[in-house]
Scaffold this motif. Structure first.
Motif, mmCIF file in Angstrom:
data_model
loop_
_atom_site.group_PDB
_atom_site.id
_atom_site.type_symbol
_atom_site.label_atom_id
_atom_site.label_comp_id
_atom_site.label_asym_id
_atom_site.label_seq_id
_atom_site.Cartn_x
_atom_site.Cartn_y
_atom_site.Cartn_z
ATOM 1 N N ARG A 1 78.183 5.264 131.241
ATOM 2 C CA ARG A 1 79.371 4.468 131.602
ATOM 3 C C ARG A 1 79.317 4.046 133.062
ATOM 4 O O ARG A 1 79.608 2.906 133.400
ATOM 5 C CB ARG A 1 80.666 5.253 131.332
ATOM 6 C CG ARG A 1 81.007 5.389 129.875
ATOM 7 C CD ARG A 1 82.429 5.865 129.637
ATOM 8 N NE ARG A 1 82.796 7.106 130.292
ATOM 9 C CZ ARG A 1 82.605 8.320 129.773
ATOM 10 N NH1 ARG A 1 82.048 8.473 128.603
ATOM 11 N NH2 ARG A 1 83.015 9.383 130.438
ATOM 12 N N TYR A 2 78.929 4.969 133.945
ATOM 13 C CA TYR A 2 78.842 4.638 135.373
ATOM 14 C C TYR A 2 77.821 3.524 135.606
ATOM 15 O O TYR A 2 78.115 2.535 136.272
ATOM 16 C CB TYR A 2 78.480 5.866 136.210
ATOM 17 C CG TYR A 2 78.209 5.504 137.645
ATOM 18 C CD1 TYR A 2 79.265 5.243 138.516
ATOM 19 C CD2 TYR A 2 76.902 5.362 138.124
ATOM 20 C CE1 TYR A 2 79.026 4.867 139.835
ATOM 21 C CE2 TYR A 2 76.664 4.989 139.432
ATOM 22 C CZ TYR A 2 77.725 4.744 140.282
ATOM 23 O OH TYR A 2 77.493 4.357 141.573
ATOM 24 N N PHE B 1 79.002 0.158 134.168
ATOM 25 C CA PHE B 1 80.052 -0.414 135.004
ATOM 26 C C PHE B 1 79.476 -0.934 136.312
ATOM 27 O O PHE B 1 79.814 -2.033 136.754
ATOM 28 C CB PHE B 1 81.139 0.639 135.269
ATOM 29 C CG PHE B 1 82.341 0.080 135.963
ATOM 30 C CD1 PHE B 1 83.325 -0.584 135.253
ATOM 31 C CD2 PHE B 1 82.494 0.210 137.338
ATOM 32 C CE1 PHE B 1 84.436 -1.102 135.897
ATOM 33 C CE2 PHE B 1 83.596 -0.302 137.983
ATOM 34 C CZ PHE B 1 84.578 -0.958 137.255
ATOM 35 N N LEU C 1 86.461 5.786 134.663
ATOM 36 C CA LEU C 1 85.301 6.053 133.811
ATOM 37 C C LEU C 1 85.431 7.373 133.049
ATOM 38 O O LEU C 1 84.549 7.747 132.289
ATOM 39 C CB LEU C 1 84.021 6.034 134.652
ATOM 40 C CG LEU C 1 83.697 4.661 135.260
ATOM 41 C CD1 LEU C 1 82.556 4.780 136.263
ATOM 42 C CD2 LEU C 1 83.386 3.642 134.186
#
Length: 190
Positions: free
Chosen positions: A151-152, A155, A175
């Motif tokens: 996710r990090y 993003f 997140l």
């Protein structure tokens, strides 16, 4: 101040000069100080905000007393509590300026007047709402299908400016992981 909004609208619908005059006569702009709350849980949200400059966020305070960021909005994005705005019910959210922000604020009554006087803006606001809903759906998908590290990186690849602009703890809450985990990811320890 209204130029950014007019350019955003023109990507979707074309306005006549008389319609632009009507729209500009009904709009209000304001500056929101960094960390200032423009909506608190329990208040009825009567305003849509278009971000001309700056960054805002929508968040909740969970049952452990921790802030959980649900949405960010930067230049040329809209932010509001759509359910509270539409249903005239108390909000479940907070909306806060992450940075000093210049916004165009449209009260619900004013929006109704705008839509009556400039019907083609119904299409603009429908498309904005659909894009917002789609983005929320994708965020839920990513929360359910990606690891925290994925996710990090996802993003960061999509919105690299956020990593620089937004405090680490806000980004971590968005997140759905801790600020400590964020530090480990950013330092390459994970």
């Amino acid at each position: 101040m209204y130029k950014a909004l007019l350019q955003h609208i023109e990507k979707i619908v074309t306005l006549e000069s008389s319609e632009i005059d009507i729209l500009e006569s009904l709009l209000n702009s304001s500056t929101i100080k960094k960390k200032e709350l423009i909506l608190e849980e329990g208040q009825v949200c009567n305003t849509l905000y278009f971000i001309v400059k700056g960054c805002m966020r929508q968040y909740i305070i969970n049952d452990r007393g921790a802030e959980q960021t649900l949405q960010f909005a930067i230049e040329n994005w809209w932010i509001t509590d759509y359910l509270s705005y539409h249903n005239h019910t108390p909000s479940h959210f907070y909306i806060q300026a992450v940075e000093k922000s210049e916004v165009i604020a449209i009260e619900k009554q004013t929006l109704e007047t705008i839509l009556i006087q400039i019907p083609k803006l119904e299409r603009y606001f429908r498309i904005v709402a659909q894009k917002s809903f789609g983005a929320a759906q994708m965020r839920i998908k990513f929360l359910f299908t990606m690891s925290a590290e994925e996710r990090y990186h996802h993003f960061n690849d999509l919105y690299p400016e956020f990593v620089q602009r937004v405090p680490q703890y806000m980004l971590a809450s968005y997140l759905d992981f801790s600020a400590e985990f964020m530090s480990k990811i950013r330092s390459g320890k994970i």
